[in-house]
Design an enzyme around this catalytic site. Sequence first.
Site, PDB file in Angstrom:
ATOM      1  N   ARG A1413      73.785   4.261  30.878  1.00  0.00           N
ATOM      2  CA  ARG A1413      73.136   5.530  30.563  1.00  0.00           C
ATOM      3  C   ARG A1413      71.742   5.237  30.001  1.00  0.00           C
ATOM      4  O   ARG A1413      71.607   4.510  29.014  1.00  0.00           O
ATOM      5  CB  ARG A1413      73.968   6.311  29.537  1.00  0.00           C
ATOM      6  CG  ARG A1413      73.318   7.635  29.196  1.00  0.00           C
ATOM      7  CD  ARG A1413      73.976   8.337  28.033  1.00  0.00           C
ATOM      8  NE  ARG A1413      73.091   9.422  27.611  1.00  0.00           N
ATOM      9  CZ  ARG A1413      72.989   9.896  26.383  1.00  0.00           C
ATOM     10  NH1 ARG A1413      73.734   9.400  25.425  1.00  0.00           N
ATOM     11  NH2 ARG A1413      72.143  10.858  26.107  1.00  0.00           N
ATOM     12  N   HIS A1458      65.553  12.984  26.396  1.00  0.00           N
ATOM     13  CA  HIS A1458      66.055  12.342  25.174  1.00  0.00           C
ATOM     14  C   HIS A1458      64.933  12.314  24.148  1.00  0.00           C
ATOM     15  O   HIS A1458      64.509  11.250  23.693  1.00  0.00           O
ATOM     16  CB  HIS A1458      66.571  10.937  25.478  1.00  0.00           C
ATOM     17  CG  HIS A1458      67.502  10.392  24.430  1.00  0.00           C
ATOM     18  ND1 HIS A1458      68.726   9.849  24.718  1.00  0.00           N
ATOM     19  CD2 HIS A1458      67.391  10.335  23.081  1.00  0.00           C
ATOM     20  CE1 HIS A1458      69.317   9.449  23.599  1.00  0.00           C
ATOM     21  NE2 HIS A1458      68.516   9.728  22.583  1.00  0.00           N
ATOM     22  N   GLU A1503      71.616  15.636  22.751  1.00  0.00           N
ATOM     23  CA  GLU A1503      71.718  16.076  21.363  1.00  0.00           C
ATOM     24  C   GLU A1503      70.746  17.210  21.025  1.00  0.00           C
ATOM     25  O   GLU A1503      69.821  17.033  20.225  1.00  0.00           O
ATOM     26  CB  GLU A1503      71.515  14.887  20.413  1.00  0.00           C
ATOM     27  CG  GLU A1503      72.597  13.827  20.558  1.00  0.00           C
ATOM     28  CD  GLU A1503      72.478  12.694  19.545  1.00  0.00           C
ATOM     29  OE1 GLU A1503      71.499  12.698  18.773  1.00  0.00           O
ATOM     30  OE2 GLU A1503      73.349  11.808  19.532  1.00  0.00           O
ATOM     31  N   ASN A1645      78.436  12.783  22.014  1.00  0.00           N
ATOM     32  CA  ASN A1645      78.003  11.683  21.149  1.00  0.00           C
ATOM     33  C   ASN A1645      78.649  11.841  19.780  1.00  0.00           C
ATOM     34  O   ASN A1645      78.561  12.911  19.173  1.00  0.00           O
ATOM     35  CB  ASN A1645      76.485  11.699  20.960  1.00  0.00           C
ATOM     36  CG  ASN A1645      75.722  11.456  22.237  1.00  0.00           C
ATOM     37  OD1 ASN A1645      76.317  11.155  23.277  1.00  0.00           O
ATOM     38  ND2 ASN A1645      74.411  11.575  22.180  1.00  0.00           N
ATOM     39  N   TYR A1647      79.597   9.580  15.961  1.00  0.00           N
ATOM     40  CA  TYR A1647      79.453   8.369  15.173  1.00  0.00           C
ATOM     41  C   TYR A1647      80.316   8.337  13.916  1.00  0.00           C
ATOM     42  O   TYR A1647      80.834   7.296  13.540  1.00  0.00           O
ATOM     43  CB  TYR A1647      77.978   8.186  14.743  1.00  0.00           C
ATOM     44  CG  TYR A1647      77.067   7.864  15.900  1.00  0.00           C
ATOM     45  CD1 TYR A1647      76.821   6.553  16.261  1.00  0.00           C
ATOM     46  CD2 TYR A1647      76.466   8.886  16.636  1.00  0.00           C
ATOM     47  CE1 TYR A1647      75.986   6.237  17.323  1.00  0.00           C
ATOM     48  CE2 TYR A1647      75.638   8.584  17.708  1.00  0.00           C
ATOM     49  CZ  TYR A1647      75.400   7.262  18.057  1.00  0.00           C
ATOM     50  OH  TYR A1647      74.590   6.966  19.112  1.00  0.00           O
ATOM     51  N   GLU A1712      77.805   8.495  23.638  1.00  0.00           N
ATOM     52  CA  GLU A1712      77.267   7.608  22.613  1.00  0.00           C
ATOM     53  C   GLU A1712      78.320   7.407  21.538  1.00  0.00           C
ATOM     54  O   GLU A1712      78.973   8.360  21.126  1.00  0.00           O
ATOM     55  CB  GLU A1712      76.001   8.168  21.941  1.00  0.00           C
ATOM     56  CG  GLU A1712      74.727   8.053  22.738  1.00  0.00           C
ATOM     57  CD  GLU A1712      73.516   8.567  21.956  1.00  0.00           C
ATOM     58  OE1 GLU A1712      73.553   8.511  20.705  1.00  0.00           O
ATOM     59  OE2 GLU A1712      72.554   9.014  22.586  1.00  0.00           O
TER      60      GLU A1712
END
Length: 1893
Positions: A1413, A1458, A1503, A1645, A1647, A1712
């Site tokens: 990606r 992005h 995002e 995404n 985290y 992500e």
Amino acid sequence: MKHLLWVVCLSLGCLRSEAKGQEDFMLVAGPLTKQLRGSPGGAAGDDFDCSQPVPPGSRQHFQYLQSRGVTHFKLPLSWSGLLPTGLSSQPRQDVVACYQMLLEQLQEVGLQPLVILHGSTVPDALRLKYGGWESREVGEKFQEYAEFAFQEFGALAQLWLTLSDLDDVLHDGLPLQNILHLNEHIYQLYHQRFPGKGRRLSIGLRASDAAFLPQIKSSTSMDFLSVTIEYDCLHISNFAKELHNLQVFCGDLPFLLYKLTCDSCPESEFQLLGDFLQVLNNKDLNIVGSDMMEMLAKMNMQDVPRLHGISESNTMTALKNSYHIVWDKFGAQTIADRDAFLNDSFPDDFQWATSSESFKVEGGWSEDGKGETIWDRFGHDGLAFANQTADLACDSYHKVEYDAYLLRGLHIKTYQFSISWARIFPSGRLDSQSEKGARYYDKLIDALVESGIDPVATLYHWDLPQELQDNGGWTNASIIEAFKDYADFCFARFGDRVKTWNTFSSPWVVSHAGYGTGEHPPGEKDYVVSSYQVTHNILKSHAEAWHVYNDKHRKTQGGKVGIALNSDWAEPFDPSKPEDIAAADRYLQFMLGWFAHPIFVDGDYPVTLKTKVEEKIIACPISEPPARLPVFTKEERQRIRGTADFLGLNHYTSRLVNSLDGGCAAGPQGVGDFKAQADPLWPSTASDWIHSTPWGLRRLLNYISIEYLNATKVPILITGNGMPTEYSGDSLNDTSRINYMRSYINEALKAILLDGLDVQRFTASSLMDGFEGKQGYSQRFGLHHVNFEDANRPRTPKQSAYFYSLVIKRNGLVARKQNIFERPERQQTHRRAALKPSEVPSKSKVVWEKFSPQSQFQRKLYHYGTFPQGFGWGVSSSAYQIEGGWNVDGKGPSIWDTFTQKPGSIPAGANGDVACDSYHRIEEDLYMLRALRVKSYRFSLSWSRIFPDGRRSSLNQVAVNYYNRLIDGLRAYNITPMVTLYHWDLPEALQKLGWENVDMIDIFNEFCDFCFDTFGDRVKFWMTFNQPHTIAWSGYGLGHIPPNVRDPGTAPYRVAHNLIKAHATAYHTYDDKYRKSQGGLVSIALNADWIEPKDVHVSREVVAADRALQFQLGWFAHPIFRNGDYPDAMKWQVGNKSELQRLPSTRLPSFTEEEKSFVKGTADMFCVNHYTTKIARHATLRLKPASYENDQDVSESEEKDSPTTAISNQRAVAWGLRRLLNWIKEEYGDPDVYITENGVATEAKTTWDDTARVFYYKTYINEALKASDLDGVKVKGFIAASLMDSFEWLNGYTLGFGLHHVDFTNRNRPRTPKYSAHFYSQVIKNNGFPKTEDEKQIYGHFGKDFIWSTATASYQIEGGWRSDGKGLSIWDKFAHTPLRVFNDDNGDIACDSYHKVEEDVAILQQLKVTHYRFSISWPRVLPDGTTRHINEAGLNYYQRLVDALLAANIQPHITLYHWDLPQALQDNGGWENDTIVENFREYADIIFKHLGPKVKFWITINEPYNIANVGHGYGAAAPGISFRPGTLPYIVGHNLLKAHAEAWHLYNDTYRASQKGMISITINSDWSEPRNPHKQEDIDAAKRVVQFYIGWFAHPVFNGDYSDVMKTIVRKRSLAAGLPKSRLPEFTPDEIKRIKGTHDYFGFNHYTTVLAFPVDYKNLQHYDADRGAGIIADRTWLDSGSSWLKVSPFGFRRILNFIKEEYGNPPVIITENGISERGPTELNDIHRSYYYEQYINQALKAYLLDDVDIRGYTAWSLMDNLEWATGFSERFGLFYVNQSDTSLPRVAKTSAARYSTIIKCNGFPDPSSGLHECLNPDPEATIEPTTVTTPQNSVSFLGLTLSTEDAEAGLYSTFALLVVAVLGAICSTVCFFKAHKGRKMQYDDVINLQRTF
């Protein structure tokens, strides 16, 4: 039925007596059963056999039977019970005495015993020796047994049966002739012994065996025949014929119907009796008596008309009904008799309970799919008091452990709760079953069972699902099947643990208030039809539920099902008026009988009720009858009758009732012709309905027993009793409730002991305050106060809770001897062998060598496991801090009393005069300890309380009694007392000597000796002193605490010396005098911080840290645990300092050799108090004034990376505890270690929600677990400090350490559990931290063709910022703006991927990814952002990259945007300007057209949250706008969504058919958990965080439009701020349609996870304020290189499930996921490998276990790169990029190999299946060493590489430093005795200068 004898005599006996001169007819009852019931049909095994003492109520039972007309009572003897060995010479005298007592009682009340010799089994001893009845020897032994029985009991009984049933013995193998011969012998024996008139003996026979009678009569003698016979009401002629045949066979022999059973009898009780009497009233039959018990049980003797077949003169009008019997018994009582206190206890197996109801306490009204109930609707319609609702109530839905805690505190053994039908079945129907709702009750039930509490579940307590009500509710017969399904589900799901069920609770309230008066929901006012129909359907629903359980579940589950009926007691308004007595009876029939009569009597409504309804129908107009009573069919009656295993009674009050013509008015009073009211003299409560009339309970119980439990023999359970108080005044000191409970409980006791009733449970209503229906929260029934104004819903025990717990403890209202649980004695620990003196530095420095090099990851990694079995969990307190009572009962003053009462000593003038008032509140403290489940309680004895002047001659026995009560109370609940003999509160009288005086050693020993002698039989764990270091240094050195001596250089050493010897003396006293007999342990509680060297690689810093530990811990531990002397480090240091101070000798006292021998080994275990860690460095401290502190030559500082606490310099440094424990192990010979204090202070304003304390214990206890589990330290116990907030010494009440909050402003000192109390209780329950399901790894594989990828973004890696015609981006401008990017880093070159396509593809191949990606730089392709100019060079770069990827068999996954917007577009408004939507569409079109044929995976925007909020709200990312945070982020987000949709539609409409690709948007989000998972407010905050994060963009794309949560909140807050409309833009219907569904997969995404809690930002217009939540991280979560990213894998699975549930389980590609690092480069990035393993495994769980449709996973990122505003300081890469090397090489980290292996395995192969081929290692890759390129014109200087200019400056600085040093040395010689402080400052300055180089 009182004159039953008279009635039957009239109809049978008396008539025959006149004709034949026979004796009176016998009416027979019995036998007595073990439940004190005369049940003729009961199994033999149920007969009372005197194996236990005579039941307390037996006499009253016999009196009752006699009052009913019974003349004779069956009393079967137990052969095996009387003669267990079979030998008459070896009887059981207690059994003999028992039978004699019963026979005497029968005679005393006027009943004749009918004694049966044999109706039980042959004694086992005889059966084993001889066999059964076929044995001749057994027959002989039976004859001996008969002789024995006649001898013992013959004088007390005139009627005997040898065998109650010949058939039973015949089946055992004895020939009939043998039996008859045996009977003949016994008959002759009996009459020889008792020749008098009236003596009769018989033998029993079944009527069906009448043919044997001629043989029987010819072979044996008998005075009459006993017959067992069946009366079939449908075949009366057969019964008459059978009796006739018997008479024919008997001849002139009279017979007794010994056992009569009835079958198929008619509905009319009176017809039943009349038919029966008509048969018996045959003058040809010689019947001497009959068993009437089952006949009477079939009848309802309320109104008794003339009986069929009996003449007018012989009517039964003299019979009285149940109410008359009870009224006759109690109505004439005097007030004194009525209210007399019964000084006795309840039966041992009595059940004490408390209760709650779902809608009153649960809250969570719409949580987890719960359906709306009628009470939800009621509250939301504003119909409750003050518009209150039950939406949150007590929040019990989230507070299972909180409620279990209260129950454990009460020491309750039974908890009755109701299940919310709508939580289980939201619509009320089976097809709507909610698994989450069922899990809540699973959790509750499991918590109860784990706490040793029996769960009692009520299926329905008024909260009908609204959806069922919309269909007619209880008036619709279809609800019966729905309730049956619901009950069946509950039985099946919970019945393995729930053994007692109430189908309904107070159903009368439902019918009356819900459908009659309309006061309750559903608010229907129809007492004519609906109310009666509701009852009809409830009864049928109850019956169906009972039968479901009986047919499907009873056999396997073994439980009981009943119903809890509510009823007042009714008394006649004027007892002299028969009509008022009858009216009171009707009141009960209309209230209790409405439900009880069908279930417990005959399956139909009471005759009184039916009759009154019929009368009203006749009397009132046809069109307006006041009642329409439904009719049960015969099948329904049979189905309902007997459907209860117990009768539950909810009773609260009584009524005075008078007769009053109700006319044609609807309702019970109108139809029943009565009026009910309360006596104004009765004590009132907060409810107009409830008045305290305790005597009514006993009378009602008697009424129930007579009226309902003759036919159905079941126990009574009091399922609800209590009273409300108003929510005002002192809500905790509820003395009125205590008086109410005391009185009602006493009446229940009377009913059991005096009246012989089978009452088995008392339930106090209720556990806690709740939502009381129409009254809302204005009335409080709870034993616990709930603060409904606090979102935490804290629960505080009221005084009634403590009262009730005492009742439970005593099993009644009077004290009785406690049963003390004796713990197994602790294994004796003998005095340890002496150890050599500790070296300098000690060998224990290995602890620093082992642990100090740990990385932060290694240090913080949480350890899951449990402590050894028998681990000692405890909690602590100390006398002065909690007891109060400073001058009561003869206590003498202590030095702390004197100190604190001096003004100005303590903040706010606080003192311990009252403190927590524990001196008067032992039960309240025991409550907390029980609730916590601790095994130990550490407390101290107040020396001045026991010896007021410190000497034994002043002994205060009252104080001794106090500690005896406390110790006995602890042991009664299996809590080990851990007693500290001295915790700082020296008697003031002894301070004249003080601890500097050696005389204190013997004085202290005298005190210890007394305590060992007085308490040591129960106390097995002693500590002589608590923290002697604090006594010596703070008390005598600094003078901060009493006795406030300021002598830092000598007094601390002298005091410590005496304390050590005093400890040793006390130890030897115990060892010599008490250990052998008491078997206890003695030690001393020492305090120690952990000391960490500032630099573990510098030896003198390690020596300094070791020295600091020796001065603090070793000062006392070294003499006691090593060699009887102080550590050498301390002796040398103090000695050298003393010499430098020109003193003649050391200030540190010395031990003689004898003293050393006496001191060493005087501890059976190592007790340590620990709170924090300090960082130490060597320092040469001043010589004068002499000071213990300066003697150490150590400078200590805080560990700055750890959280602060409410005490300065006491940070929460959990990892220090593990190191300290290891040091103790190494230094003191591996002793048993008890952590005797550990805790944290919070400010006084932190009341209940003490998350910081939870984190503290979560981390500190885990470090203790590591020490135990991983390091082999013998950690035996952990004591949390402290039990409750208390007087915190010099801080007074400004902060607290407690697990319980104490309100020091309230005279009752109420104790409320904090969040930490519940947490600690769970830790104790789990014995540590067992691995959770979240932490357990799963093995398995992802699906075929799973996407394995890694990712980058153009600006972060490409570089070439001005190459080949690329335009400027907003990130180019942002990074070139000062102070925007850390370290002024930028992406001008970045990783130079623009020029390194081949290298990037090569490392992708090394990873073995299937996809890559990356993003397109919009300004590289379209420099000004528009299609006016296309940069072919830019396009060519991406084409080359795509081709290279495809050539390497790697699929490109392209992100169109992005974050690097062309600056030219930003200059035109950027994403704020909606023209950008078209710009983006045109840009996408170019990319699709040129790259689309080769690219199959697309992302429109990455995002959007960060673009909108971080870039345009916070301004922390490009374009860096932050001045409109309340509007601009929403505008930008709006346009981002529209731009995405247009790009998607473009691809879908134009390119999909030919290119066959997939396109979506990537949305990022953290998962959010509540900071306090037991708090609805935090849960709601967590939900808002997720909705405002992922939902902001996912909801429009996947569901259409913004979420209702977001729209509602933003609009409401906007309007409240005076804005004309919402700040959140609105989509048009066309836009909604255009955006919805624009996805082919969910790009995601993720985290990390956050903990959320509510924050009120007032009127601030900001995204954060709209979200209304703050976020923190759990301290146990591992850190990363990014402050916002904490390792929390479990959240990954949860948010993936959220996506599944919220958005329809779309295909998910994780685009992500990764972790950063910061600081020095470490290629062995174990933290990243760990992160990927954990997070990918959570994704696998979501895929395999939860069916989340996960299609791919992408690791962020391929290589270290420019991490946006943090520059290159944070690195996420699998490959290291050396920014110091201009070639920017990519070097694989360890994590790259781990990720590659996971890819090869497509998941995690199961190791149990052997080595999977994917785990075979590839040829090892060469890892390039990190190369640091030395710049040109550089030199090496002092080990550093510096430029020539910097080196020159360093040289001059060094020279200057040397000059300063020389001058400093000269000055120190001249000014040695001057300005020590100033010289220290100069010295520090020099040190600081040195550190700059």
